[in-house]
Design an enzyme around this catalytic site. Structure first.
Site, PDB file in Angstrom:
ATOM      1  N   ASP A 181       0.384   5.536   9.201  1.00 11.05           N
ATOM      2  CA  ASP A 181      -0.724   4.802   9.509  1.00 11.05           C
ATOM      3  C   ASP A 181      -1.116   5.018  10.854  1.00 11.05           C
ATOM      4  O   ASP A 181      -2.355   5.140  11.037  1.00 11.05           O
ATOM      5  CB  ASP A 181      -0.172   3.273   9.331  1.00 11.05           C
ATOM      6  CG  ASP A 181      -1.482   2.214   9.051  1.00 11.05           C
ATOM      7  OD1 ASP A 181      -2.343   2.694   8.668  1.00 11.05           O
ATOM      8  OD2 ASP A 181      -1.249   1.187   9.567  1.00 11.05           O
ATOM      9  N   HIS A 219      -8.383   6.614   5.475  1.00 11.61           N
ATOM     10  CA  HIS A 219      -7.972   5.208   5.009  1.00 11.61           C
ATOM     11  C   HIS A 219      -8.723   5.030   3.664  1.00 11.61           C
ATOM     12  O   HIS A 219      -8.279   4.398   2.582  1.00 11.61           O
ATOM     13  CB  HIS A 219      -8.379   3.996   5.699  1.00 11.61           C
ATOM     14  CG  HIS A 219      -7.214   3.700   6.605  1.00 11.61           C
ATOM     15  ND1 HIS A 219      -6.513   4.164   7.413  1.00 11.61           N
ATOM     16  CD2 HIS A 219      -6.095   2.425   6.453  1.00 11.61           C
ATOM     17  CE1 HIS A 219      -5.431   3.955   8.198  1.00 11.61           C
ATOM     18  NE2 HIS A 219      -5.190   2.671   7.267  1.00 11.61           N
ATOM     19  N   HIS A 236      -6.756   6.914   1.081  1.00  6.10           N
ATOM     20  CA  HIS A 236      -5.705   5.870   0.795  1.00  6.10           C
ATOM     21  C   HIS A 236      -6.011   4.821  -0.233  1.00  6.10           C
ATOM     22  O   HIS A 236      -5.345   4.751  -1.338  1.00  6.10           O
ATOM     23  CB  HIS A 236      -5.329   5.395   2.175  1.00  6.10           C
ATOM     24  CG  HIS A 236      -4.385   4.029   1.832  1.00  6.10           C
ATOM     25  ND1 HIS A 236      -4.914   2.800   1.349  1.00  6.10           N
ATOM     26  CD2 HIS A 236      -2.991   3.824   1.530  1.00  6.10           C
ATOM     27  CE1 HIS A 236      -4.140   1.843   1.284  1.00  6.10           C
ATOM     28  NE2 HIS A 236      -2.882   2.399   1.364  1.00  6.10           N
ATOM     29  N   HIS A 255       2.277   2.095   2.661  1.00  4.74           N
ATOM     30  CA  HIS A 255       0.808   2.243   2.814  1.00  4.74           C
ATOM     31  C   HIS A 255       0.544   3.616   3.910  1.00  4.74           C
ATOM     32  O   HIS A 255      -0.376   4.544   3.861  1.00  4.74           O
ATOM     33  CB  HIS A 255       0.226   1.187   3.801  1.00  4.74           C
ATOM     34  CG  HIS A 255      -0.931   1.177   4.819  1.00  4.74           C
ATOM     35  ND1 HIS A 255      -2.101   1.067   4.120  1.00  4.74           N
ATOM     36  CD2 HIS A 255      -1.123   1.445   5.877  1.00  4.74           C
ATOM     37  CE1 HIS A 255      -3.140   1.168   5.031  1.00  4.74           C
ATOM     38  NE2 HIS A 255      -2.586   1.313   5.937  1.00  4.74           N
TER      39      HIS A 255
HETATM   40 ZN   LIG Z   1      -3.999   1.408   8.005  1.00  6.95          ZN
END
Ligand SMILES: [Zn+2]
Length: 382
Positions: A175, A258, A261, A275
């Protein structure tokens, strides 16, 4: 009316990190209120209760704790608000993982009281932020809730982090690695961040600092977690994952990683990945899309393989033949309003799908050239 362009730095009021700091939670909460409500699931509570109780006693604060289910659902939030009102609480602290912390943020905001994040792992950069993700009972995304302020306190005990599963720290590193790659794209376009119309230099600089710290310390920090010890490298990575990445993404801005993602909800093969694991595929895809120097892409694949992060389609359960799913991810990642449109060029679903597809060949070649293990196919558990 003349145009307003806000450059905003958003941050928690206080950030506390270190060995055994959970014992000091009471004294930090005391400056925020006199009747705290603690929220933690049974597993977390079992781990923290004793060390936390001592500090509460010293600060002359009552220990009132409620449990927590699996997801930050709208119902879970409303039920916490009711508990807060019935008990006359003036501060709420979420201890544990992302869902507990998100529910506590949302409840604290609705009740109009102070709220604190007490993560027990360094698995994402969400704890410092002014937003929460709300899910259904089945764990499906419902909405983001944005709050006008960040937590009044973020407290993270590095002994707890050292004893949490290794995969949590790996995810947090994934992340946090994305933060600089995304923030530097936003810095180029001067596009919107999570909190302002344009990034602050501070947000961008903190994102870069997070990146530097991770390259120097991530592998050593993972050794520390494997041996359940707190080392300077672990302290450095916890700060990079939690504070620097948190400030960096919020005030420096998000871009393609992101969004990709988020697009992965469209591919059931990827479900069950953390994540940070999914974000890492987004980061590699962004590097490919933006035509980053091949040495940079090579370094990223080598480094993230050593960390234990996926950087191939196989590791997220896909093959280059799964064009239907890849296309679905690319479509979802490029919907209007997604942060992928902060990139300094026009991003189409084709561009994303092609970059994801080539990542497989690229990753396999670079890993082979460096004597690293070839990617193993991930199988989602249902
Ligand atoms: Zn994140």
């Amino acid at each position: 009316m003349s145009t307003v362009v806000e450059h905003v730095l958003a941050a928690p009021s206080r950030y506390v990190q270190g060995r055994n700091v959970i014992q000091k939670l009471g004294s930090h909460l005391k400056s925020l209120g006199s009747t705290p409500l603690l929220v933690a699931d049974d597993v977390v509570w079992e781990i923290v209760e004793d060390s936390l109780a001592k500090g509460f006693e010293e600060s002359d604060l009552p220990v009132t704790r409620v449990g927590f289910g699996k997801f930050a659902t709208a119902e879970a939030v409303d039920s916490l608000v009711e508990t807060l009102r019935n008990g006359g609480h003036d501060v709420i602290a979420g201890i544990g993982g992302g869902s507990t912390i998100d529910a506590v943020k949302a409840a604290g905001h609705l009740a109009g009281i102070s709220w604190a994040s007490v993560p027990t792992a360094a698995s994402s950069d969400a704890p410092t932020s002014a937003l929460a993700v709300i899910y259904t009972d089945e764990g499906e995304f419902v909405e983001y809730r944005f709050f006008p302020k960040n937590p009044d306190l973020v407290l993270i005990d590095t002994v707890l982090v050292a004893n949490a599963p290794e995969r949590f720290l790996v995810g947090g590193i994934g992340d946090a690695l994305a933060t600089w790659v995304e923030a530097r794209a936003v810095a180029k376009t001067r596009a919107k961040t999570m909190v302002g119309d344009a990034p602050t230099y501070t947000g961008t600089a903190l994102a870069e600092l997070s990146w530097k710290i991770l390259w120097e310390n991530a592998l050593d920090a993972l050794d520390a977690v494997r041996s359940r010890t707190v080392t300077p490298a672990l302290e450095a990575v916890v700060e990079a994952n939690t504070l620097l990445s948190g400030l960096g993404f919020e005030s420096g801005g998000l871009a393609a990683a992101h969004a990709i993602h988020n697009g992965m909800t469209a591919a059931p093969q990827t479900h069950g990945l953390t994540h940070g694991e999914k974000v890492n595929i987004g980061t590699l895809t962004q590097l490919i899309m933006e035509g980053a120097p091949s040495a940079e892409i090579e370094d990223f694949i080598v480094f993230s393989t050593k960390v234990g992060l996926p950087n191939s389609l196989a590791e997220i359960g896909l093959t280059p033949e799964d064009q239907k799913e890849i296309r679905a991810i690319a479509e979802a990642a490029t919907v209007e309003g997604e942060t992928i449109h902060n990139m300094p060029f026009t991003v189409t679903p084709e561009l994303v799908a092609e970059a994801m597809t080539v990542a497989e060949t690229l990753s396999r070649r670079i890993r082979a050239e460096h004597g690293l293990p070839e990617p193993q196919l991930y199988r989602a558990q249902h």
